[in-house]
Design a protein around this motif. Structure first.
Motif, PDB file in Angstrom:
ATOM      1  N   GLY A  85      74.199  22.531  73.798  1.00  0.00           N
ATOM      2  CA  GLY A  85      73.198  21.913  74.656  1.00  0.00           C
ATOM      3  C   GLY A  85      71.796  22.407  74.338  1.00  0.00           C
ATOM      4  N   PHE A  86      71.654  23.706  74.121  1.00  0.00           N
ATOM      5  CA  PHE A  86      70.344  24.258  73.739  1.00  0.00           C
ATOM      6  C   PHE A  86      69.907  23.744  72.368  1.00  0.00           C
ATOM      7  N   MET A  87      70.882  23.511  71.494  1.00  0.00           N
ATOM      8  CA  MET A  87      70.561  23.025  70.155  1.00  0.00           C
ATOM      9  C   MET A  87      69.997  21.608  70.170  1.00  0.00           C
ATOM     10  N   SER A  88      70.232  20.873  71.253  1.00  0.00           N
ATOM     11  CA  SER A  88      69.778  19.478  71.305  1.00  0.00           C
ATOM     12  C   SER A  88      68.260  19.369  71.224  1.00  0.00           C
ATOM     13  N   ILE A  89      67.555  20.341  71.773  1.00  0.00           N
ATOM     14  CA  ILE A  89      66.084  20.255  71.801  1.00  0.00           C
ATOM     15  C   ILE A  89      65.501  20.315  70.391  1.00  0.00           C
ATOM     16  N   PRO A  90      65.795  21.350  69.597  1.00  0.00           N
ATOM     17  CA  PRO A  90      65.217  21.368  68.242  1.00  0.00           C
ATOM     18  C   PRO A  90      65.748  20.263  67.343  1.00  0.00           C
ATOM     19  N   MET A  91      67.018  19.879  67.514  1.00  0.00           N
ATOM     20  CA  MET A  91      67.571  18.821  66.671  1.00  0.00           C
ATOM     21  C   MET A  91      66.907  17.487  66.958  1.00  0.00           C
ATOM     22  N   THR A  92      66.439  17.290  68.203  1.00  0.00           N
ATOM     23  CA  THR A  92      65.769  16.044  68.574  1.00  0.00           C
ATOM     24  C   THR A  92      64.305  16.051  68.159  1.00  0.00           C
ATOM     25  N   VAL A  93      63.640  17.172  68.324  1.00  0.00           N
ATOM     26  CA  VAL A  93      62.193  17.230  68.140  1.00  0.00           C
ATOM     27  C   VAL A  93      61.801  17.356  66.670  1.00  0.00           C
ATOM     28  N   GLY A  94      62.572  18.090  65.874  1.00  0.00           N
ATOM     29  CA  GLY A  94      62.178  18.396  64.500  1.00  0.00           C
ATOM     30  C   GLY A  94      61.912  17.192  63.616  1.00  0.00           C
ATOM     31  N   PRO A  95      62.872  16.278  63.430  1.00  0.00           N
ATOM     32  CA  PRO A  95      62.645  15.141  62.515  1.00  0.00           C
ATOM     33  C   PRO A  95      61.492  14.222  62.907  1.00  0.00           C
ATOM     34  N   PRO A  96      61.295  13.868  64.189  1.00  0.00           N
ATOM     35  CA  PRO A  96      60.125  13.040  64.508  1.00  0.00           C
ATOM     36  C   PRO A  96      58.794  13.704  64.183  1.00  0.00           C
ATOM     37  N   ILE A  97      58.711  15.028  64.396  1.00  0.00           N
ATOM     38  CA  ILE A  97      57.478  15.726  64.037  1.00  0.00           C
ATOM     39  C   ILE A  97      57.244  15.637  62.528  1.00  0.00           C
ATOM     40  N   ALA A  98      58.329  15.800  61.754  1.00  0.00           N
ATOM     41  CA  ALA A  98      58.209  15.670  60.299  1.00  0.00           C
ATOM     42  C   ALA A  98      57.767  14.254  59.916  1.00  0.00           C
ATOM     43  N   GLY A  99      58.316  13.245  60.614  1.00  0.00           N
ATOM     44  CA  GLY A  99      57.901  11.874  60.343  1.00  0.00           C
ATOM     45  C   GLY A  99      56.451  11.624  60.698  1.00  0.00           C
ATOM     46  N   LEU A 100      55.990  12.235  61.796  1.00  0.00           N
ATOM     47  CA  LEU A 100      54.584  12.088  62.202  1.00  0.00           C
ATOM     48  C   LEU A 100      53.657  12.724  61.168  1.00  0.00           C
ATOM     49  N   LEU A 101      54.051  13.889  60.654  1.00  0.00           N
ATOM     50  CA  LEU A 101      53.264  14.541  59.605  1.00  0.00           C
ATOM     51  C   LEU A 101      53.213  13.681  58.348  1.00  0.00           C
ATOM     52  N   ARG A 102      54.328  13.018  58.021  1.00  0.00           N
ATOM     53  CA  ARG A 102      54.350  12.118  56.863  1.00  0.00           C
ATOM     54  C   ARG A 102      53.400  10.934  57.074  1.00  0.00           C
ATOM     55  N   ASP A 103      53.391  10.384  58.282  1.00  0.00           N
ATOM     56  CA  ASP A 103      52.502   9.256  58.563  1.00  0.00           C
ATOM     57  C   ASP A 103      51.033   9.654  58.474  1.00  0.00           C
ATOM     58  N   LYS A 104      50.728  10.864  58.939  1.00  0.00           N
ATOM     59  CA  LYS A 104      49.332  11.311  58.982  1.00  0.00           C
ATOM     60  C   LYS A 104      48.836  11.801  57.630  1.00  0.00           C
ATOM     61  N   LEU A 105      49.708  12.530  56.887  1.00  0.00           N
ATOM     62  CA  LEU A 105      49.270  13.190  55.658  1.00  0.00           C
ATOM     63  C   LEU A 105      49.641  12.430  54.395  1.00  0.00           C
TER      64      LEU A 105
END
Length: 477
Positions: free
Chosen positions: A387-407
């Motif tokens: 259950g605790f693992m759900s937070i980083p597993m959910t947040v990590g890839p979208p942040i990486a995608g946002l960085l790809r869109d911006k950079l």
């Protein structure tokens, strides 16, 4: 006939827009997981590692030139699905304790089938957040969690090796599934690919019936062997109810640190699985058969599960945690090296090493959980952790995608993804010391209690002896 996904979505119109394919059906693994997987998760877990193929297909199917945040939006589908799988695990652990592994897994597979089938009828990316990211993922969570517990009911001495053997089966799917998905999506499109993948969910439904409740049936035999049927029925009916959520396990300091360190390490763990295919399309446009990278991860992940699962059986107690520390260090380092690979062969080498230590992390999760809290509380201990693992597993890839869109590239995203596993590994280094310290305190307390009891017994003996001596003196007088 559904047109190929290679055609632009705008050319097809909304009537033929097709949904994203499934990414995570159960994870690692690990991360994980895990404990780890029974027959349910073997088929399910590794669709997640093939989600990079489907991620590219989603972008081609639903993307448009006017939407500059499509990578960010699409990453949320796979991340939400993975996050929900782990987020539901504490609840699933309660259902597992109440109804057993078999019923929980079978119902979960049925719900996952409904979610996956309904996802094949959507015409845009947004409905997938519900049908695929929530309904399908929740069903997979109920199918996945019991697989983390059931092996501990059957095996004790070589639990690490057994986990390695069982989870190695999921690596076969990592090797074969990317090619299968590429063939399906190219020939039929995502719409029919999702329906074809429903076959896997039906297999999971059938596999759930193999979870025979061996432990409970053994207790029944022991209880009825002496003819004490009435007493057994009485205990079943009137025994005090077990706590729904056993928060007492967090009083075990070593487990609490473990439940913090693992999620901390996983903020960057899932990023390569989601974005690696897109990164290769950007960096190595002329390369064919890019799915071979995922195949390499699958091969070495299977080897790692067998190898480190066997090694874990020879590592005493909670010192098995050091194997997870080693795996997180290499996973973080390899994530940072992905952008540095200017030739395709170097990227394959990096992914081979990453897969090896991914297998290490997943295969020894269950043995560590058993060492920290014991067999009685392992179900909820694993549930809380996932259950605790759900937070980083959910947040990590979208942040990486946002960085790809911006950079405009994934370089910074992969560099940052390598930092959390290393930090998490440092935190895990404290667990053996905390566990040993706690055991010493328990031993000291037990020794003091034993000494007090001995003194009480001596005092009572002295009192009784003096009483007898007084009585004899009075009789003599």
């Amino acid at each position: 006939m559904v047109r190929s996904q290679e055609e632009p979505a705008a050319a097809r119109g909304t009537s033929e827009a097709q949904p994203a394919g499934p990414a995570p059906l159960g994870a690692a693994p690990l991360p994980g997981s895990g404990p780890l997987d029974g027959p349910e998760a073997v088929a399910a877990e590794k669709v997640e590692n093939a989600c990079g193929v489907l991620f590219v297909s989603m972008l081609k199917t639903f993307g448009s030139k006017d939407d500059d945040k499509m990578v960010f939006k699409t990453a949320w589908v796979n991340s939400l699905s993975m996050g929900m799988i782990f987020f539901c695990c504490p609840i699933v652990s309660v259902f597992t304790d109440m109804f057993g592994c078999r019923k929980t897994a079978v119902v979960g597979a049925a719900v996952g089938f409904v979610g996956l089938m309904s996802s094949s009828f959507v015409s845009s990316i947004e409905p997938l957040y519900l049908t695929y990211g929530i309904i399908f993922a929740c069903g997979c969570s109920f199918a996945y969690q019991p697989s983390l517990v059931i092996l501990g009911h059957y095996f004790k001495k070589r639990l690490g090796l057994v986990n390695g053997i069982v989870t190695a089966g999921s690596s076969i799917f990592t090797i074969l599934l990317p090619f299968l998905l590429r063939v399906l999506t190219d020939s039929m499109g995502l719409f029919h690919t999702l329906r074809a993948l429903c076959v896997f969910m039906f297999v999971l439904f059938l596999a759930g019936f193999t979870y025979r409740p061996l432990a409970s049936s053994t207790k029944e035999k022991e209880g009825t062997k002496g003819g004490n049927r009435a007493a057994l029925f009485s205990r079943r009916k009137f025994s005090p109810p077990k706590k729904i959520f056993n928060f007492a396990i967090f009083r075990v300091t070593a487990y609490a640190v473990w439940a913090i360190g693992i999620p901390l390490a996983l903020f960057g763990y899932f990023v390569p699985y989601v974005h690696l295919m897109k990164h290769m399309n950007d960096r190595f446009q002329d390369e064919k058969n890019k799915e071979v990278v995922l195949m390499c991860i699958g091969i070495t992940s299977g080897v790692g599960r067998l190898l480190f699962g066997r090694i874990a059986d020879y590592v005493p107690g909670v010192k098995k945690v050091y194997l997870q520390v080693l795996s997180f260090f290499f996973i973080g380092l390899m994530s940072m090296m992905i952008p540095l690979c200017s030739i395709f062969g170097a990227l394959i080498a990096v992914c081979l090493i990453m897969g090896l230590f991914d297998g290490c992390f997943i295969s020894i999760m269950a043995p560590i959980a058993f060492e920290l809290v014991g067999a009685q509380d392992v179900s909820q201990a694993i549930g809380f952790l996932l259950g605790f693992m759900s937070i980083p597993m959910t947040v990590g890839p979208p942040i990486a995608g946002l960085l790809r869109d911006k950079l405009g590239s994934y370089d910074v995203a992969f560099y940052l993804a390598g930092i959390p596993p290393i930090i998490g590994g440092v935190v895990l280094c404290f667990i053996p010391w905390l566990h040993i310290k706690k055991q010493r305190e328990i031993s000291k307390t037990a020794g003091e209690e034993k000494m007090e009891k001995m003194l009480e017994n001596q005092n009572s003996l002295l009192s009784s002896s003096s009483g007898i001596f007084k009585k004899e003196s009075d009789s003599v007088i």
